[in-house]
Design an enzyme around this catalytic site. Sequence first.
Site, mmCIF file in Angstrom:
data_model
loop_
_atom_site.group_PDB
_atom_site.id
_atom_site.type_symbol
_atom_site.label_atom_id
_atom_site.label_comp_id
_atom_site.label_asym_id
_atom_site.label_seq_id
_atom_site.Cartn_x
_atom_site.Cartn_y
_atom_site.Cartn_z
ATOM 1 N N HIS A 1 -11.731 12.409 -35.526
ATOM 2 C CA HIS A 1 -11.992 13.257 -34.374
ATOM 3 C C HIS A 1 -12.998 12.630 -33.433
ATOM 4 C CE1 HIS A 1 -9.509 16.762 -34.668
ATOM 5 N NE2 HIS A 1 -9.677 16.767 -35.966
ATOM 6 N N LYS B 1 -12.893 28.909 -29.497
ATOM 7 C CA LYS B 1 -13.240 28.624 -28.100
ATOM 8 C C LYS B 1 -12.614 29.663 -27.176
ATOM 9 C CE LYS B 1 -11.767 24.743 -26.159
ATOM 10 N NZ LYS B 1 -11.167 24.941 -24.818
#
Length: 930
Positions: free
Chosen positions: A144, A586
């Site tokens: 990531h 999010k």
Amino acid sequence: MQPADKDLPLMDDIRLLGRILGDVIREQEGPRVYALVEQVRKLSVSFRRDADQEADRALKKLLESLSTGQTVGVIRAFTYFSHLANLAEDRHRIRRRAVHERAGDTQEGSIELALARLRAAGIAPQTIAQTLAGSHVAPVLTAHPTEVQRKSILDAERSIAQLLAERDDIQARARLYDGANDALTPRALAANEALLRARVTQLWQTRLLRYSKLTVADEIENALSYYEATFLREIPEIYAALENALGQHPVHSFLRMGQWIGGDRDGNPNATAQTLQYALGRQAEVALRHYLTEVHYLGGELSLSTRLVQVSAPMQALALRSPDRNEHRQDEPYRLALTGIYARLAATLKALTGGEAARHAVAPQNAYASAQEFLADLRVIEDSLTAHHGAALAAGRLHPLIRAVQVFGFHLATVDLRQSSDKHELVVAELLATARVQERYADLPEAGKRALLIRLLNDARPLRVVGARYSAHAQGELAIFETARALRERFGAEAIRHYIISHTETMSDLLEVLLLHKEVGLMSGTLDDAAARNQLIVVPLFETIADLRNAAPIMREFYALPGVAALVQRSGGEQDIMLGYSDSNKDGGIFTSNWELYRAEIALVQLFDELAASHGIQLRMFHGRGGTVGRGGGPSYQAILAQPPGTVRGQIRLTEQGEVIASKYANPEIGRRNLEILVAATLEATLLQPTKPAPKTFLAAAGQLSQASMAAYRALVYETPGFTEYFFNATPIREIAELNIGSRPAARKASQKIEDLRAIPWGFSWGQCRLTLPGWYGFGAAVAAFVNLQGKTPGAQLALLQRMYRQWPFFRTLLSNMDMVLAKSDLALAGRYSELVSDARLRKKVFAAIEAEWHSTADALSRITGDQQRLAHNSALARSIKHRFAYIDPLHHLQVELVRRWRAGQDDERVQTGIHISINGIAAGLRNTG
């Protein structure tokens, strides 16, 4: 033993490593830099431990006065200290586990305790073995954009960890002797310290940062280092422990490894058919070199002579097939056989990877056609040893090797393929337009897309037109599918099993991938063909709040289509569904994200239970969890046990991301502990978890909390004018995006919109500025709204929440994770970061809202749990955080100062270097990032 006493070895290690680091700084950088670092350290410790405000003011004044060169030196010192403190803590965890084991105590999350609980519940070993036979547990390593560790640093730190372990052994042996007359121990400790000093010097002189962007190949190599260090040896050990505990009942190879690196194309244009080939080629090389090494040593151990033992007929035949004609070994059938096996493995390595074995084979041999063929030869050796009372000889090396081959095959880990649904749509649209089947496919309504796709799935004709020229995107995507088919044939069906569709929003997203599978031959036959099969499991990934709510309806519609359920059943009867913790957080905040994930799981299990009447399809949840709590992080044991009743059933895959991989698996002993936790939690969740759903009052209350929490979260993040500007200025997000720490961009699109930012750097940035906002924001407002609900008694509402905390694992685990996140946050430091926002009105407005909600959430947690202090039930973590903060604080202050200079236009390369090293140090100090 007093709590302080048991931590004395930890404090000794930290002091030792700190002293060595100080000596290295003085030696390498001179006494002035050392004196400056010491001054900063003492002031920071005085403020943190004694709340000395004068020390705080002096520290800030000192740090602001430093030159750029001095600043970088101080940042390097405290960053390396964070790394060394992590190593000391890891060593202490291993030390404490050994103490528990010697005392006969079993730790929470251990396989021993899980099996003891199963026995206490009257569950027989045979039942446990049968459960494991139908189980599938797989941690999946992913790369990531916030994985900040260089492999060179990890390798040096592994050496330090090993030296700390050796130091423990020296001191343990010393306790057996009379200390007054022990001349050996001081010498051994001095030699050990000299080696530690060398490794710390190596660290100091090794770049922390990459000066070139990380490639997918680099990420593959980083991941492979964990197999060599941990997985290849520790996973067979876990199986051995299970088999020993379960007696005569064999244990199926249910624990396996997964990997995204090389196959994850979502938002990463650098992941291609070539990187997929490279990934599996290198994985095969690591597996085969491990087997070659073990077979070589096994040949040295099994020097058994037919003059003394009688081997089985298959064993004799295996020995006769060996190319080894050495006259000294003709009465040693095991050695002869293993020489032949080694030669075949060497040929396999050459055939699959092009590599050469470290030791030359005695003569060329044919390569193994499959891992099963290799395994069959090892079984012949095992059976023969057992027949002539040589089972003890098999236990040490042969059994772990057999288990390794069962688990890792020639592919090492199953590589998942992943791409975004909109990219598939582009390819399908181009194929259809070029074949003149459908112009402007993307403009069709969903019903029109479905009807067309089903018709095409029932049509045996290919879509590609011979001689037509397709776009680079279409060619690249189709190449991935074709390469996957070829690699499965080469490395085995386990090499690639899952195709994940990011941003699954409609049923057509699933049908498009099936159509592409059919186009390249991964799906054989047509949907209405009774013999049709698909080689890959099509895995929808539901990420946003809306998508999670639609997950079960979409899957219900998909399985209602004629031929779909039968196709899945014929193809192995498995359906993985991936749930995204990051984007849902999010999108809707921490509580709503967790609640909608919980609801989606319940609805999906109900659907597949209904399907079971006509089609036996195994549902497996794949949890896309990150390192931070805002992205589904937190203790894995509690997370698995907090799943809704009936949703585990021996089946779980979960991602291991970013710095989590290093913290969990860099050290073999800690790696084994973390793997055991997954196994223990899966067993307990499957066999001990209550099957009844949570009380309706709990579910209704969670729904109300979710609604209020999401409203509060979105009011701040998406509805507050200027919030995006605040975020991009009050966090180091822009500087994080410049770091060479991942092969894919930090944002999916080049924009300044929160929606387009990847969830990983979003969470990483909030951690750097010590607000950790995604892990708690909105809960305080939700509790206040719930307790003061019109027509309800506040006391009764609060009592309900307290009962939920005591009785409902989902609610308790979520609040426990929030508690940890708040403990790691620091409003005073976050306030320093907010000063980077030049618009004073915006700064005050947004920070005031965040600060108020922080206090509201902290108060809500205290009222519900009854704990006035954070981490009241995790004293070890509380102590760790308390000790760490004093060493992380200077990094924050200096990061803010350097970010201010950098954004003001000071283009000294050392300013940027200092910022990037501080990002690394803070990430190491907080021990979670993406």
